[in-house]
Write a protein that holds these residues in place. Structure first.
Motif, short mmCIF file in Angstrom:
data_model
loop_
_atom_site.label_atom_id
_atom_site.label_comp_id
_atom_site.label_asym_id
_atom_site.label_seq_id
_atom_site.Cartn_x
_atom_site.Cartn_y
_atom_site.Cartn_z
N LEU A 5 0.86 -1.17 0.00
CA LEU A 5 0.00 0.00 0.00
C LEU A 5 0.90 1.22 0.00
O LEU A 5 1.74 1.37 0.88
CB LEU A 5 -0.92 0.01 1.24
N TYR A 22 -3.15 0.38 -3.72
CA TYR A 22 -2.94 -0.98 -3.23
C TYR A 22 -2.45 -1.83 -4.39
O TYR A 22 -3.01 -1.75 -5.50
CB TYR A 22 -4.25 -1.54 -2.68
N TRP A 32 -11.56 -1.19 2.03
CA TRP A 32 -10.67 -0.22 2.67
C TRP A 32 -11.21 0.08 4.06
O TRP A 32 -12.41 0.32 4.22
CB TRP A 32 -10.65 1.08 1.86
#
Length: 74
Positions: A5, A22, A32
């Motif tokens: 990330l 990501y 998320w």
């Protein structure tokens, strides 16, 4: 494959939106989760054919620690 990330810019400022990217397996659903102040707005609900998914992070109150967690499914 290891998932990553990344934030752009890498140093998030209190008065600016950051792009979160990501990188994981291709064609997977993505959830998320934000722990802390601010908001995360997904740009898609799954990774693309290259394994990338994005979201926008808008900071909340100044200071403190914020954690963004990404869960990728099937």
């Amino acid at each position: 494959m290891m998932a990553t990330l990344s934030a752009y810019p890498s140093q998030v400022h209190a008065d600016a939106t950051a792009l979160l990217v990501y990188q994981g397996q291709p064609n997977r659903t993505v959830n998320w989760n934000l722990v802390g102040s601010g908001s995360v707005t997904p740009l898609s609900n799954c990774t693309d054919e290259t394994g990338k998914a994005g979201a926008l992070y808008q900071p909340g109150t100044a200071g403190g620690t914020v954690k963004v967690e990404v869960t990728a499914g099937a």
